[in-house]
Scaffold this active site. Structure first.
Site, PDB file in Angstrom:
ATOM      1  CD1 TRP A   1      38.320  29.694  34.267  1.00  0.00           C
ATOM      2  CD2 TRP A   1      36.773  31.101  35.197  1.00  0.00           C
ATOM      3  NE1 TRP A   1      37.644  28.996  35.581  1.00  0.00           N
ATOM      4  CE2 TRP A   1      36.846  29.828  36.084  1.00  0.00           C
ATOM      5  CE3 TRP A   1      35.685  31.826  35.608  1.00  0.00           C
ATOM      6  CZ2 TRP A   1      36.233  29.524  37.201  1.00  0.00           C
ATOM      7  CZ3 TRP A   1      35.104  31.881  36.597  1.00  0.00           C
ATOM      8  CH2 TRP A   1      35.298  30.602  37.600  1.00  0.00           C
TER       9      TRP A   1
ATOM     10  CG  ASP B   1      41.853  35.002  33.991  1.00  0.00           C
ATOM     11  OD1 ASP B   1      42.694  34.848  34.974  1.00  0.00           O
ATOM     12  OD2 ASP B   1      40.778  34.578  34.033  1.00  0.00           O
TER      13      ASP B   1
ATOM     14  CE  LYS C   1      41.039  28.680  40.268  1.00  0.00           C
ATOM     15  NZ  LYS C   1      40.223  29.907  39.870  1.00  0.00           N
TER      16      LYS C   1
HETATM   17  C1  LIG Z   1      39.442  30.451  39.060  1.00  0.00           C
HETATM   18  C2  LIG Z   1      39.432  31.218  38.034  1.00  0.00           C
HETATM   19  C3  LIG Z   1      38.583  32.600  37.645  1.00  0.00           C
HETATM   20  C4  LIG Z   1      37.779  32.946  38.667  1.00  0.00           C
HETATM   21  O1  LIG Z   1      38.420  33.423  39.624  1.00  0.00           O
HETATM   22  P1  LIG Z   1      37.705  34.357  41.082  1.00  0.00           P
HETATM   23  O2  LIG Z   1      38.561  34.709  41.759  1.00  0.00           O
HETATM   24  O3  LIG Z   1      36.707  33.222  41.780  1.00  0.00           O
HETATM   25  O4  LIG Z   1      36.688  35.189  40.335  1.00  0.00           O
HETATM   26  C5  LIG Z   1      39.107  33.240  36.748  1.00  0.00           C
HETATM   27  N1  LIG Z   1      39.572  32.702  35.825  1.00  0.00           N
HETATM   28  C6  LIG Z   1      40.480  31.828  35.855  1.00  0.00           C
HETATM   29  C7  LIG Z   1      41.347  31.473  34.531  1.00  0.00           C
HETATM   30  C8  LIG Z   1      40.202  30.949  37.034  1.00  0.00           C
HETATM   31  O5  LIG Z   1      41.163  29.739  37.167  1.00  0.00           O
END
Ligand SMILES: *Cc1c(COP(=O)(O)O)cnc(C)c1O
Length: 344
Positions: free
Chosen positions: A89, A156, A180
């Protein structure tokens, strides 16, 4: 997701707030939904201890949209932002940022298949921000410390938001897709310090301008009503269960139980540096394909799902988000012990 949240949402699907309408049918301009948005924003502020210097925004497009939207709003084309490459990511975030300004990758663990969080680097003081990925969902690593610097972090937090307390004042911006640890897919939480905004010279499309959403209370266009509602219910549940401090204690206990088994069971090994182990996603391998097969079959028979690791790591990945309880992790640990016993 917490069972109680799914039950409450089911009620809201049938009759939301005594309106005689489903949450799927109400207007996003209704007083009832405005109250949901306001409560959700307040819950974000309460849970993360967000001061009045920050905007709380509910956006769409997932964390993947934030890979581009953050540099678009914060980084002018002649400026430089620092990134740490700690997983898939992060890597995607770096790729997107390069479209908007200069990117300096200070450190990367890519050559070691992202088995640890890079630590040996200095952050130059003239960086616009430092981008971090607090939990590397695929590789099972997580920050348990923050770099020493006055440069604001852009982070993030998609896979560990609301899992532990963080000092928000270190962060210029955080973002997280809700699916998540904070609810269901469809809404992305952004918390941004007000003084970070309005500093770039490029023209921003309205839908990609944080200031537009801030000015409209995140209701510039039709928001993901159902996803915001689910996130609000999930945050209520977090608050009722001790807030992020309560979550951290619970997550710590779950992680200790599982990693202790990984470390003592001779048929399994962890894949990451011990000091960087994630409390959300534990990655581990079996010693040989026979054990791997036997473990997978036992998991299936016990009702443990989604245990296979990402293809870039192999082996297994146990995700233990906030809603997973200690008993759930215990079921997995028992299966691991059974596998060991069956080997004599
Ligand atoms: C799942 C995830 C993403 C991607 O997320 P989307 O909402 O599908 O764009 C980005 N960063 C991390 C750390 C993730 O776990």
């Amino acid at each position: 997701m917490p069972r109680s949240v799914i039950e409450e949402a089911t009620q809201g699907m049938l009759d939301f707030s005594g309106m005689g309408l489903s949450i799927l049918e109400i207007s996003h301009r209704s007083a009832e939904f405005t109250a949901v948005v306001e409560e959700a924003m307040q819950l974000v502020r309460d849970l993360l201890d967000v001061s009045a210097d920050y905007e709380v925004l509910f956006l769409t497009g997932g964390a993947s949209m934030q890979f581009a939207m953050a540099p678009m709003n914060l980084l002018d084309s002649a400026e430089t932002a620092a990134y740490v490459d700690s997983g898939t990511w992060s890597n995607k975030a770096i790729k997107e940022a390069k479209n908007f300004g200069n990117v300096r990758v200070l450190a990367s663990s890519k050559e070691q298949n992202y088995t640890f969080i890079p630590k040996d680097y200095e952050v130059p003081t003239d960086m616009k921000y430092l981008h971090l990925t607090s939990n590397n969902t695929i590789f099972g690593t997580q920050y348990h410390w923050w770099p020493e610097t006055d440069v604001p972090f852009v982070c993030d937090m998609s896979s560990d938001i609301f899992s532990r307390p963080v000092d928000m004042n270190r962060f210029g911006l955080i973002y997280a897709g809700a699916q998540k640890n904070a609810g269901a897919a469809g809404v992305t939480l952004v918390v941004v310090r007000k003084d970070m905004l309005g500093k770039v010279s490029r023209t921003l499309p309205s839908m990609l301008d944080y200031r537009v959403f801030a000015a409209e209370n995140s209701l510039y266009n039709t928001p993901p009503v159902f996803a915001i509602y689910i996130m609000m219910l999930t945050m209520r549940w977090v608050k009722a269960n001790g807030g992020v401090k309560g979550m951290a204690e619970r997550n710590e206990e779950k992680a200790q139980l599982l990693y202790n088994e990984i470390d003592t069971n001779p048929f399994f090994t962890g894949t990451t540096a011990v000091e960087d182990r994630s409390r959300m996603n534990a990655t581990f391998l079996a010693t040989g394909t026979a054990i791997e097969q036997s473990f997978l079959e036992s998991c299936k028979a016990t009702g443990i799902v989604e245990i296979k690791g990402h293809r870039s790591v192999g082996g297994f990945r146990a995700s233990m988000y906030n809603a997973m309880d200690l008993e759930g992790v215990n079921v997995l640990v028992e299966v691991m012990r059974d596998v060991a016993r069956s080997q004599g």
